[in-house]
Motif scaffolding. Sequence first.
Motif, PDB file in Angstrom:
ATOM      1  N   GLY A 182     -52.445 -29.441  -2.413  1.00  0.00           N
ATOM      2  CA  GLY A 182     -50.984 -28.900  -4.094  1.00  0.00           C
ATOM      3  C   GLY A 182     -49.876 -29.531  -4.240  1.00  0.00           C
ATOM      4  N   LYS A 183     -50.258 -30.659  -4.386  1.00  0.00           N
ATOM      5  CA  LYS A 183     -49.370 -31.934  -4.842  1.00  0.00           C
ATOM      6  C   LYS A 183     -50.563 -32.663  -5.576  1.00  0.00           C
ATOM      7  N   GLU A 184     -49.997 -32.699  -6.669  1.00  0.00           N
ATOM      8  CA  GLU A 184     -50.407 -33.506  -8.313  1.00  0.00           C
ATOM      9  C   GLU A 184     -50.328 -34.888  -7.788  1.00  0.00           C
ATOM     10  N   ILE A 185     -51.509 -35.109  -8.050  1.00  0.00           N
ATOM     11  CA  ILE A 185     -51.399 -36.930  -8.193  1.00  0.00           C
ATOM     12  C   ILE A 185     -52.082 -37.851  -8.983  1.00  0.00           C
ATOM     13  N   LEU A 186     -52.822 -36.718 -10.181  1.00  0.00           N
ATOM     14  CA  LEU A 186     -52.856 -37.486 -11.344  1.00  0.00           C
ATOM     15  C   LEU A 186     -52.652 -36.338 -12.095  1.00  0.00           C
ATOM     16  N   LYS A 187     -51.459 -36.946 -12.863  1.00  0.00           N
ATOM     17  CA  LYS A 187     -51.009 -36.593 -14.083  1.00  0.00           C
ATOM     18  C   LYS A 187     -51.310 -36.917 -14.752  1.00  0.00           C
ATOM     19  N   GLY A 188     -52.766 -36.915 -15.575  1.00  0.00           N
ATOM     20  CA  GLY A 188     -52.766 -36.500 -17.133  1.00  0.00           C
ATOM     21  C   GLY A 188     -53.453 -38.399 -17.134  1.00  0.00           C
TER      22      GLY A 188
END
Length: 123
Positions: free
Chosen positions: A15-21
């Motif tokens: 549930g935690k975004e690591i790579l953001k675009g």
Amino acid sequence: MSELAIRDLRVSIEGKEILKGFNLTLPKGEVHTIMGPNGTGKSTLAYTLMGHPNYEVTGGEVWFKGQNILELEPDARARLGIFLAFQYPVAIPGVTVANFLRTALNASRRAENNEDKGIPIPE
């Protein structure tokens, strides 16, 4: 034409975004290194490229050899030539690094051409 093109890759774990675009384009024949401090997503990127089931791709595309590899199973990705090795591999008695790499290369070559006998073990 690039060999690897990553476009707007978004990856989460638990549930935690690591790579953001994340975006990256690597032309064929070039060698690149991804460096950075701990916790910046290097391992997340590697595991995502190989299709690790704990890493959820929430957006983006990863094109390699003309295919969006995010649609492929890990073994199909490996047959295309994407390989993940351990930084500090565990020694397996009787298996040399050379033999391990030769076996991986031969499997990849055989996937492309079933008639390929591969690289023999030197005598």
